[in-house]
Design a protein around this motif. Structure first.
Motif, mmCIF file in Angstrom:
data_model
loop_
_atom_site.group_PDB
_atom_site.id
_atom_site.type_symbol
_atom_site.label_atom_id
_atom_site.label_comp_id
_atom_site.label_asym_id
_atom_site.label_seq_id
_atom_site.Cartn_x
_atom_site.Cartn_y
_atom_site.Cartn_z
ATOM 1 N N ILE A 72 0.857 -1.183 0.000
ATOM 2 C CA ILE A 72 0.000 0.000 0.000
ATOM 3 C C ILE A 72 0.893 1.232 0.000
ATOM 4 C CG2 ILE A 72 -1.809 1.265 1.209
ATOM 5 C CD1 ILE A 72 -2.672 -1.441 0.044
ATOM 6 N N GLU A 73 0.728 2.068 -1.026
ATOM 7 C CA GLU A 73 1.581 3.236 -1.193
ATOM 8 C C GLU A 73 1.392 4.252 -0.060
ATOM 9 O OE1 GLU A 73 3.961 4.333 -3.406
ATOM 10 O OE2 GLU A 73 4.007 2.279 -4.173
ATOM 11 N N GLY A 74 2.488 4.921 0.279
ATOM 12 C CA GLY A 74 2.473 5.966 1.307
ATOM 13 C C GLY A 74 3.892 6.380 1.615
ATOM 14 N N TYR A 75 4.133 7.667 1.822
ATOM 15 C CA TYR A 75 5.493 8.166 2.029
ATOM 16 C C TYR A 75 6.155 7.505 3.239
ATOM 17 C CZ TYR A 75 9.414 11.268 2.996
ATOM 18 O OH TYR A 75 10.675 11.760 3.252
ATOM 19 N N HIS A 76 5.393 7.342 4.305
ATOM 20 C CA HIS A 76 5.965 6.777 5.528
ATOM 21 C C HIS A 76 6.073 5.254 5.478
ATOM 22 C CE1 HIS A 76 6.076 10.646 7.496
ATOM 23 N NE2 HIS A 76 4.807 10.848 7.181
ATOM 24 N N ALA A 77 5.709 4.675 4.332
ATOM 25 C CA ALA A 77 5.817 3.219 4.176
ATOM 26 C C ALA A 77 6.917 2.864 3.184
ATOM 27 C CB ALA A 77 4.485 2.648 3.698
ATOM 28 N N LEU A 78 7.860 3.784 2.978
ATOM 29 C CA LEU A 78 8.901 3.563 1.981
ATOM 30 C C LEU A 78 9.827 2.411 2.351
ATOM 31 C CD1 LEU A 78 10.149 4.386 -0.664
ATOM 32 C CD2 LEU A 78 11.442 6.177 0.522
ATOM 33 N N SER A 79 10.140 2.268 3.635
ATOM 34 C CA SER A 79 11.003 1.156 4.051
ATOM 35 C C SER A 79 10.349 -0.186 3.740
ATOM 36 C CB SER A 79 11.310 1.260 5.546
ATOM 37 O OG SER A 79 12.075 2.411 5.839
ATOM 38 N N ALA A 80 9.072 -0.287 4.016
ATOM 39 C CA ALA A 80 8.336 -1.519 3.725
ATOM 40 C C ALA A 80 8.276 -1.764 2.220
ATOM 41 C CB ALA A 80 6.932 -1.444 4.305
ATOM 42 N N LYS A 81 8.140 -0.689 1.451
ATOM 43 C CA LYS A 81 8.092 -0.814 -0.008
ATOM 44 C C LYS A 81 9.414 -1.342 -0.547
ATOM 45 C CE LYS A 81 7.097 1.827 -4.214
ATOM 46 N NZ LYS A 81 6.710 3.143 -4.771
ATOM 47 N N THR A 82 10.523 -0.823 -0.015
ATOM 48 C CA THR A 82 11.841 -1.279 -0.448
ATOM 49 C C THR A 82 12.017 -2.760 -0.154
ATOM 50 O OG1 THR A 82 12.782 0.918 -0.068
ATOM 51 C CG2 THR A 82 14.318 -0.918 -0.162
ATOM 52 N N LYS A 83 11.589 -3.167 1.016
ATOM 53 C CA LYS A 83 11.653 -4.573 1.411
ATOM 54 C C LYS A 83 10.854 -5.437 0.435
ATOM 55 C CE LYS A 83 10.848 -5.227 5.788
ATOM 56 N NZ LYS A 83 10.066 -5.407 7.044
#
Length: 371
Positions: free
Chosen positions: A177-188
């Protein structure tokens, strides 16, 4: 008919049949458990198949429990047949998930609102159409915009990305789920997803507002092929910001020691590369890897305590003209260029063409590069 001891022949044969059943079941369980650990060691795409194997193990365990009944003629052969079918199904599941070979997989981090940035990248350093396919097939370099999904399933935002992907075929959709504060999870999620699709030497994360010379990137990474756990980028160690009113505030600042302390060395987030072993480590352990507020710090934290080689390459963080322009004129073309003050190229949509013209490796640079 009774033999010695007054027991019938059929009664004496029963333990033998039990032994055959137990041997068959033990063989199946042993093969599946061993296969599961083999796949876990491979990491990446094999992680997806573990859930299927767990289900098969449960079914086989239940079958074993039901064997505590009188053994009838033909049961042993039936068990062996089921064993064969279970292993055949497992092999088919594994073979259907073979990864494609690649040298480098590059994920360009982007957002729903960044269509103009993506187009500016497509118009400069990222090949399009048949050239993008040629780059993958001939050079082993895969380039994709990586993006997750919106909070609302199948929203207008998701449909816009689907339409754009149908036009350019250059997206990697993530279960995120997109979101600026979820960038670490996105990278993972990117590393785990990319590893499941491509078996590459390196996996690279890039922001969509910087300029990259793909040929120079490939040549740079090729020098580190023999290093199994390489972490490559522009290494830094900035202060841990405890003030919640500051942009890069770290809510868990207290974990890093007394106020005024600095972070451990980590690659700046605009562009960095990690080797396959490190991508596998992230994929396998993704559910227990902690995420800090800042994505670049988070990645560096995952490697603290591991036998990782930190490679500081300042050619991956050149400034925009005149910095990268002077270096290009001197024959030292930069891997990547951006402005530190903006954490990317300031006004990248308007300026990236100028950077590309003055600091690019040229139309033949990528295709003539040997790596």
């Amino acid at each position: 008919m009774r033999g010695r001891g007054g027991k019938s022949v059929s009664e004496r044969r029963t333990p033998a049949r039990w032994a055959a059943v137990l041997c068959a079941c033990s063989f199946v369980l042993g093969m599946l458990v061993s296969h599961r650990f083999f796949l876990a060691s491979r990491g990446g795409d094999q992680v997806v198949s573990l859930r299927r194997q767990d289900q098969e193990l449960q079914i086989l365990s239940e079958d074993f429990a039901t064997k505590r009944r009188p053994v009838r003629k033909g049961d042993v052969m039936g068990e062996m047949a089921r064993t064969h079918e279970a292993l055949k199904s497992l092999d088919q599941t594994t073979s259907s998930k073979q990864s494609r070979k690649a040298f480098i997989v590059i994920g360009i981090n982007t957002a729903f609102s960044s269509r103009r940035r993506r187009d500016s990248v497509r118009e400069t350093w990222m090949p399009q159409g048949e050239k993008l396919k040629k780059l993958e097939h001939e050079k082993g370099i895969v380039v994709r915009f990586m993006i997750g999904r919106s909070v609302t399933s199948n929203s207008i935002l998701d449909k816009a990305i689907d339409s754009e992907d149908a036009q350019h075929n250059d997206f990697l959709r993530l279960e995120h789920i997109e979101g600026y504060h979820a960038l670490s999870a996105k990278t993972k999620t990117f590393f785990s997803t990319a590893l499941g699709i491509w078996d590459a030497n390196f996996y690279v994360k890039v922001d969509d507002d910087i300029h990259v010379n793909l040929g120079m990137l490939a040549m740079t990474l090729s020098r580190h092929r023999s290093k199994p756990r390489a972490y490559i980028g522009c290494m830094k160690s900035g202060p841990v910001l405890s003030d919640k009113n500051i942009k890069y505030h770290e809510p868990e600042y207290w974990k890093f020691g007394d106020e005024g302390n600095k972070y451990f060395r980590h690659a700046t987030g605009q562009i960095y590369a990690i080797s396959k072993d490190l991508a596998s480590y992230i994929s396998i352990n993704q559910h227990i890897l902690h995420e800090y507020a800042n994505e670049d710090v988070t990645l560096g934290a995952w490697f603290i305590g591991l036998d990782v080689e930190h490679i500081d390459d300042r050619n991956m963080c050149c400034g925009t003209p005149p910095d990268c322009e002077w270096k290009a004129q001197a024959g030292n073309v930069c891997v990547a260029s951006f402005d530190w003050s903006c954490s990317g190229i300031c006004k990248s949509v308007e300026k990236i063409k100028d950077v590309h013209q003055k600091c690019g490796e040229g139309n033949t640079g990528l295709w003539s590069s040997l790596f």
